[in-house]
Design a protein around this motif. Sequence first.
Motif, PDB file in Angstrom:
ATOM      1  N   VAL A   1      10.996  -8.626  22.297  1.00  0.00           N
ATOM      2  CA  VAL A   1      10.662  -8.906  20.917  1.00  0.00           C
ATOM      3  C   VAL A   1      11.898  -8.549  20.064  1.00  0.00           C
ATOM      4  N   GLY A   2      13.026  -8.046  20.604  1.00  0.00           N
ATOM      5  CA  GLY A   2      14.189  -7.668  19.936  1.00  0.00           C
ATOM      6  C   GLY A   2      14.132  -6.373  19.100  1.00  0.00           C
ATOM      7  N   VAL A   3      13.502  -5.296  19.661  1.00  0.00           N
ATOM      8  CA  VAL A   3      13.544  -3.913  19.078  1.00  0.00           C
ATOM      9  C   VAL A   3      14.694  -3.416  18.948  1.00  0.00           C
ATOM     10  N   ASP A   4      15.182  -2.720  17.771  1.00  0.00           N
ATOM     11  CA  ASP A   4      16.687  -2.058  17.708  1.00  0.00           C
ATOM     12  C   ASP A   4      16.927  -0.897  18.274  1.00  0.00           C
ATOM     13  N   LYS A   5      16.024   0.036  18.435  1.00  0.00           N
ATOM     14  CA  LYS A   5      16.099   1.264  19.045  1.00  0.00           C
ATOM     15  C   LYS A   5      14.857   1.388  19.984  1.00  0.00           C
ATOM     16  N   VAL A   6      15.187   1.879  21.220  1.00  0.00           N
ATOM     17  CA  VAL A   6      14.237   2.398  22.214  1.00  0.00           C
ATOM     18  C   VAL A   6      14.755   4.109  22.555  1.00  0.00           C
ATOM     19  N   VAL A   7      13.519   4.572  22.309  1.00  0.00           N
ATOM     20  CA  VAL A   7      13.800   6.186  23.032  1.00  0.00           C
ATOM     21  C   VAL A   7      12.939   6.453  24.116  1.00  0.00           C
ATOM     22  N   GLN A   8      13.250   6.762  25.307  1.00  0.00           N
ATOM     23  CA  GLN A   8      12.789   6.906  26.359  1.00  0.00           C
ATOM     24  C   GLN A   8      12.357   8.456  26.530  1.00  0.00           C
ATOM     25  N   VAL A   9      11.390   9.160  26.484  1.00  0.00           N
ATOM     26  CA  VAL A   9      10.956  10.520  26.707  1.00  0.00           C
ATOM     27  C   VAL A   9      11.068  10.832  28.327  1.00  0.00           C
ATOM     28  N   SER A  10      11.999  11.733  28.715  1.00  0.00           N
ATOM     29  CA  SER A  10      11.820  11.906  30.195  1.00  0.00           C
ATOM     30  C   SER A  10      11.754  13.509  30.210  1.00  0.00           C
TER      31      SER A  10
ATOM     32  N   LEU B   1      18.980   1.368  24.503  1.00  0.00           N
ATOM     33  CA  LEU B   1      18.234   2.691  24.988  1.00  0.00           C
ATOM     34  C   LEU B   1      18.913   3.954  24.617  1.00  0.00           C
ATOM     35  N   THR B   2      18.122   5.113  24.352  1.00  0.00           N
ATOM     36  CA  THR B   2      18.433   6.321  24.230  1.00  0.00           C
ATOM     37  C   THR B   2      17.266   7.150  25.118  1.00  0.00           C
ATOM     38  N   ILE B   3      17.751   8.283  26.011  1.00  0.00           N
ATOM     39  CA  ILE B   3      16.911   8.955  26.726  1.00  0.00           C
ATOM     40  C   ILE B   3      17.099  10.479  26.404  1.00  0.00           C
ATOM     41  N   VAL B   4      15.885  10.994  25.984  1.00  0.00           N
ATOM     42  CA  VAL B   4      15.781  12.568  25.724  1.00  0.00           C
ATOM     43  C   VAL B   4      14.799  13.006  26.897  1.00  0.00           C
ATOM     44  N   TYR B   5      15.502  14.286  27.422  1.00  0.00           N
ATOM     45  CA  TYR B   5      15.083  14.874  28.561  1.00  0.00           C
ATOM     46  C   TYR B   5      14.562  16.356  28.118  1.00  0.00           C
TER      47      TYR B   5
ATOM     48  N   ALA C   1      19.441   8.808  14.758  1.00  0.00           N
ATOM     49  CA  ALA C   1      20.841   8.718  14.632  1.00  0.00           C
ATOM     50  C   ALA C   1      21.512   7.309  14.900  1.00  0.00           C
ATOM     51  N   PRO C   2      22.520   6.858  14.155  1.00  0.00           N
ATOM     52  CA  PRO C   2      23.127   5.800  14.183  1.00  0.00           C
ATOM     53  C   PRO C   2      24.103   5.360  15.373  1.00  0.00           C
ATOM     54  N   ASP C   3      24.492   6.478  16.257  1.00  0.00           N
ATOM     55  CA  ASP C   3      25.342   6.184  17.336  1.00  0.00           C
ATOM     56  C   ASP C   3      24.653   6.618  18.595  1.00  0.00           C
ATOM     57  N   SER C   4      23.329   6.654  18.668  1.00  0.00           N
ATOM     58  CA  SER C   4      22.523   7.195  19.792  1.00  0.00           C
ATOM     59  C   SER C   4      22.443   6.380  21.120  1.00  0.00           C
TER      60      SER C   4
ATOM     61  N   LYS D   1      22.907  20.051  20.813  1.00  0.00           N
ATOM     62  CA  LYS D   1      23.349  20.914  19.795  1.00  0.00           C
ATOM     63  C   LYS D   1      24.279  20.348  18.872  1.00  0.00           C
ATOM     64  N   ARG D   2      25.377  19.804  19.545  1.00  0.00           N
ATOM     65  CA  ARG D   2      26.422  19.209  18.770  1.00  0.00           C
ATOM     66  C   ARG D   2      26.376  18.074  18.128  1.00  0.00           C
ATOM     67  N   LYS D   3      25.536  16.988  18.891  1.00  0.00           N
ATOM     68  CA  LYS D   3      25.282  15.509  18.405  1.00  0.00           C
ATOM     69  C   LYS D   3      24.068  15.527  17.384  1.00  0.00           C
ATOM     70  N   LEU D   4      23.075  15.968  17.877  1.00  0.00           N
ATOM     71  CA  LEU D   4      21.767  16.005  17.045  1.00  0.00           C
ATOM     72  C   LEU D   4      21.505  17.261  16.248  1.00  0.00           C
ATOM     73  N   LYS D   5      22.592  18.197  16.277  1.00  0.00           N
ATOM     74  CA  LYS D   5      22.546  19.236  15.313  1.00  0.00           C
ATOM     75  C   LYS D   5      20.991  20.135  15.376  1.00  0.00           C
TER      76      LYS D   5
END
Length: 333
Positions: A111-120, A168-172, A224-227, A307-311
């Motif tokens: 469907v053309g989603v712009d951002k996907v965050v996978q929570v891991s 895709l972005t993944i947060v652990y 975040a624009p660069d994630s 801490k550095r990238k996401l403050k």
Amino acid sequence: MPGKKRIVTITGATGFVGRATVARLLEEKNVQVRCMLRPGSDRSALAALSGSLSYCEGDITRPDTLEAAFDGSWGVINLAGYREFWARDRQHFYTINQQGAENVFRACLAVGVDKVVQVSTPLAYGVPKKLPFNESSAPGPHPSDYGRSKHLGDNAGWSLYKESGLPLTIVYLAAVIGAGDDKATMEVRRAVEKKLPALVGADTTYTYLYRGDAAEAITRALLAPDSVGQRFLIGDQRATTREYFNIIGDLADVPIPRANIPERWLLPTARAMEWVARRTGKRPVIPLDVIKTTAAGSLLFSAEKSKRKLKLQYTPLQEALAESVAEIQQESG
């Protein structure tokens, strides 16, 4: 169109971290939060947060339901998963955490989603050779089906990122603490109710994360624009098992057992309990995967990138546990 809100669809919105993430996203003026629920799910907890939420029906194990659910979404956050250390059928971990995640990713591409965050989870890295590990570390052996299934689901996402451009972005997330947790995994309730007979792996160190910080990390990773293409290990509050339970004991004014049972002593008992549990369908008091995970030793990672990238700034473990303990005590009167 200027001023038009971006739709963010959240799977697993009714869960422990899901509800906190919905509440955090509601603070964003340019975001319209859409909660994807399975048919018949109770919406009352979400409805209490805001009347401005929108809803759609879908099930990550049924790929035919997902494209319609995600249609029109700018972003998708996949919080749906099986967060446990025991299942009567071990395939359940893989059906949800591996295949379910891949179903989400493929529908987002369709469907053309712009951002996907996978929570891991950091457990998706297994036990890396070198500790503390970081986002670029190679994974090691996985002591649990939970960790292995999350790893495989994450890998499906990275393959689609490389091959098909999945954004895709993944947060652990480290072990999440706070009010509202209905799982037995973190053992706060058993400690407060004085039902801990002894400690297991008392000197093993783990990393903990306040529920509100988890929601903040997910939101920042999404916005975040660069994630895209990035991984973020989330959480920096370390404590040994004994330190963890001593904090609970001090907060709740209850005694904490001094005795520590070595994992090797418990493994035969845990295996026997596992055998019985698979036949009765009742979760064992000591799931085998918990003992295997503890026996693997301390799982330490670096949160410097987050801490550095996401403050991000992290809430002290004592504050997170204080919230959880207060809720349990209030419930018990």
